[in-house]
Every structure is written in structure tokens, then in C-alpha cells.
Design an enzyme around this catalytic site. Structure first.
Site, PDB file in Angstrom:
ATOM      1  N   CYS A 111       0.578  -1.303  -0.338  1.00 18.47           N
ATOM      2  CA  CYS A 111       0.478   0.311  -0.091  1.00 18.47           C
ATOM      3  C   CYS A 111       0.902   0.975   0.186  1.00 18.47           C
ATOM      4  O   CYS A 111       0.747   2.342  -0.234  1.00 18.47           O
ATOM      5  CB  CYS A 111      -0.851  -0.583   1.334  1.00 18.47           C
ATOM      6  SG  CYS A 111       0.137  -0.034   2.674  1.00 18.47           S
ATOM      7  N   HIS A 279      -1.347   1.651   7.015  1.00 13.59           N
ATOM      8  CA  HIS A 279      -2.222   1.952   5.831  1.00 13.59           C
ATOM      9  C   HIS A 279      -1.791   2.819   4.943  1.00 13.59           C
ATOM     10  O   HIS A 279      -2.169   3.811   5.894  1.00 13.59           O
ATOM     11  CB  HIS A 279      -3.592   0.945   5.455  1.00 13.59           C
ATOM     12  CG  HIS A 279      -4.215   0.767   4.204  1.00 13.59           C
ATOM     13  ND1 HIS A 279      -3.611   0.783   3.183  1.00 13.59           N
ATOM     14  CD2 HIS A 279      -5.216   1.087   3.572  1.00 13.59           C
ATOM     15  CE1 HIS A 279      -4.017  -0.205   2.037  1.00 13.59           C
ATOM     16  NE2 HIS A 279      -4.936   0.759   2.414  1.00 13.59           N
ATOM     17  N   ASN A 299      -8.748   4.742  -2.368  1.00 16.26           N
ATOM     18  CA  ASN A 299      -7.433   3.573  -1.484  1.00 16.26           C
ATOM     19  C   ASN A 299      -7.404   2.293  -2.860  1.00 16.26           C
ATOM     20  O   ASN A 299      -7.300   2.954  -4.058  1.00 16.26           O
ATOM     21  CB  ASN A 299      -8.711   2.436  -0.953  1.00 16.26           C
ATOM     22  CG  ASN A 299      -8.637   1.856   0.000  1.00 16.26           C
ATOM     23  OD1 ASN A 299      -7.162   0.774   0.443  1.00 16.26           O
ATOM     24  ND2 ASN A 299      -9.129   1.334   0.534  1.00 16.26           N
TER      25      ASN A 299
END
Length: 337
Positions: A111, A279, A299
């Protein structure tokens, strides 16, 4: 022996749905609790994940305060620019389709690489006019800690010192960019689909650092690189809003709790569940919904998750640490792309 084997597979056929139901109940309880409280957001059992452990595989962001975290130098001087009450980068720079494009990190804790690349390619388009995808493959496998699925942080400093090549997604055609992402999008949901097959039982590995462009691409690896001209972090709600509206999307990171994967709509605030990990994502906008101030975030769990791959999170109170590590930089626009 045939009888034993037959009995084994018959048992597994019965056992598999039981496991799936038990896993689904992990999220079902969270969803019921969040929605019963009538908070600022709505939860829904995620199709992508079966268990909380499935989510943990994707959480590779090293957060401020962690032992290995390295921050960018803080930007402290800002012009007093009046910003709008709401802002959406994709709407403000419609010529840059990569701002709205939602990518998929697959079953890998990369990520941090996607947050870095997504903010970089957005700002590169804003600065140069070239609507091009840049390479999470190079970023994850060359700028991480050996295995890019194992974690990292904002690597704009590497973009400045080493540069980053173009790189599409797994399903993009070979040779259309220099170094595509090699990990196929996948999902833990059942049944799997052709586009999103079942993820492996363990996360992938990203350690294939590319040194040359794909066959058919018309530039050398060194020719294709684009560099950042400067890198910095931004602190404070007002400063982050001004930076976003002036220069474009930024890398941000936050703590994920077990209710977050079930986000569907509204303005997220941690409501239920324990901490799963860190994240990294991309800050693309801000605004207000039903009296709740929010940041709009892109995202990297594909477009089927959340609200078309995006979510809103509470703004102004450092919700889950979302305002603690905003960062990006400027683009060396004299580099030919």
C-alpha cells in the site's frame, strides 16, 4: 484408500462452507454494531475479505512512531491562499484520469508503494500535462525493505534521488508502459471471478526490482524515468487543504481497525474493533457531508471496495492518524516523459 480419500473430500466440502460462514461472522458482528449505532457512516460486509487476517496482509504502511519510520522534511512556509469549502482533485484536473483511477495492490502489503506512486503520477500529470501511470512495481520492489510486500513508507525521496519509470496495472498491455505491476488482482471472497481470482493463502512477494523496460516499449529504463524536484510533509488541517488544492493529491497513512474494511458510505470514524495495522492511501479531496467534515481518500483495493474504491474519513481531528503523515513534493518538469 479410495474410500478414505473420498471421505476426506466429502468432509472438506462440508467443512469449507462452515469456515466461510464463521469468517463472514467476523464482519457480520462488526457491521451490525456499526449500523445499530447510527453513526456517521454505513458498514457492509466486504466481498473482498473473508477474515481480518486477509486484511492484515494488505497493511504494510510503517506509521509515525514505528521504529523503522522515516519522515520527509516538514513544509513550514505556506502562502495565505483562500481555498474552497470543498475540493475534489479529479474534478479540478479532469485531464488527469489517473487521479480517479483506482489501482489494486493485490494480496501484498505494498500500500505504501501505491500511495507514493498514486500521489506522484497525479502531480506529474498536473505539472506536465502527461496523463501517465507510474510504476508501483519498481517502487515496491526497488525502494522497499527487500520485499515490497513487507512494508514501507512514503518514498518520494527515492523518486527525487533515483526517479521512477512508467508502469501500468496487471491487465494493461505489455509494452504500453515501462514496468507494469506483476501481481494479479485477487479477492478472498467466494466464488472467485475471472477478473478477481482467489488470493493465495499467504501474501505475495515483491522482490523483482526491474532494471529495463518491457519488450515493445520505445524507451530505455533511464530515459523513461521521471524525478521529483523536492519532497516534503505537511502538518495541520488548513495547511493540508491548501497544499491539496494548490498542488494535488498526497500520500497519507493511518491506523486500520477491524471495522474499516466494512466501510461502504458516509464519513468514517473508528467505531468498533481492534487495531489491524498501518495503511497508506492517497488524499484526493475534502468537503462536508451532513455536517461532518471529511477527507476524500482513494484506496488501492480496486473499484469494488467501499464507494467505487474511495472512502471519506473525518477531517480536522486526526482520525486514526490520517493527518499525521501527509506528504508529497514537486515534479522535475524539465524531465522529458
Amino acid at each position: 484408500f479410495k474410500i478414505l480419500v473420498g471421505n476426506f473430500f466429502d468432509t472438506m466440502k462440508v467443512f469449507a462452507p462452515v469456515v466461510a460462514v464463521a469468517a463472514a461472522n467476523e464482519f457480520a458482528q462488526i457491521v451490525d454494531e456499526v449500523n445499530s449505532k447510527a453513526t456517521t457512516w454505513t458498514a457492509q460486509a466486504p466481498e473482498r475479505f473473508q477474515t481480518f487476517d486477509d486484511v492484515k496482509q494488505l497493511l504494510g504502511a510503517i506509521l509515525p512512531g514505528d521504529a523503522d519510520f522515516v519522515d520527509l522534511p516538514e513544509q513550514t512556509v505556506f502562502q495565505n491562499v483562500q481555498v474552497p469549502a470543498s475540493f475534489d482533485s479529479a474534478e479540478n484536473w479532469p485531464q488527469c484520469t489517473n487521479i480517479a483511477n483506482v489501482r489494486d495492490q493485490s494480496s501484498c502489503g505494498s500500500c505504501w508503494a501505491f500511495g507514493s506512486v498514486s500521489s506522484f503520477e497525479s502531480r506529474a500529470c498536473i505539472a506536465t500535462g502527461n496523463d501517465v501511470k507510474y510504476s508501483p512495481e519498481q517502487t515496491a520492489s526497488c525502494f522497499g525493505f527487500g520485499d515490497g510486500c513487507g512494508g514501507g513508507f512514503n518514498v518520494w525521496s527515492s523518486f527525487e534521488s533515483q526517479g521512477v519509470v512508467t508502469g501500468g496495472d496487471f491487465y494493461d498491455g505489455e509494452g504500453t508502459t515501462c514496468a507494469r505491476y506483476k501481481l494479479q488482482p485477487c479477492a478472498h471472497h467466494v466464488p472467485a471471478t475471472e477478473k478477481y481470482p482467489a488470493c493465495p493463502s499467504t501474501e505475495y512477494v515483491e522482490d523483482n526490482c526491474p532494471t529495463q523496460c518491457e519488450s515493445g516499449y520505445g524507451k530505455s529504463f533511464s530515459q523513461d524515468k521521471l524525478h521529483a524536484a523536492s519532497t516534503y510533509s505537511i502538518r495541520g488541517e488548513a495547511n493540508i487543504m491548501q497544499e491539496l488544492a494548490t498542488n494535488g493529491p498526497m500520500y497519507v497513512s493511518f491506523t486500520v481497525y477491524s471495522d474499516f474494511p466494512a466501510y461502504k458510505s458516509g464519513v468514517y470514524k473508528h467505531t468498533s474493533g481492534s487495531q489491524l495495522g498501518g495503511h497508506a492511501v492517497t488524499l484526493v479531496g475534502y468537503g462536508e457531508l451532513n455536517g461532518e467534515k471529511y477527507w476524500k481518500i482513494k484506496n488501492s483495493w480496486n473499484e469494488q471496495w467501499g464507494n467505487n474504491g474511495h472512502f471519506l474519513i473525518s477531517r480536522g481531528n486526526n482520525e486514526c492518524g490520517i493527518e499525521g503523515n501527509a506528504g508529497a513534493g514537486t515534479i522535475a518538469t524539465n524531465t522529458v516523459v
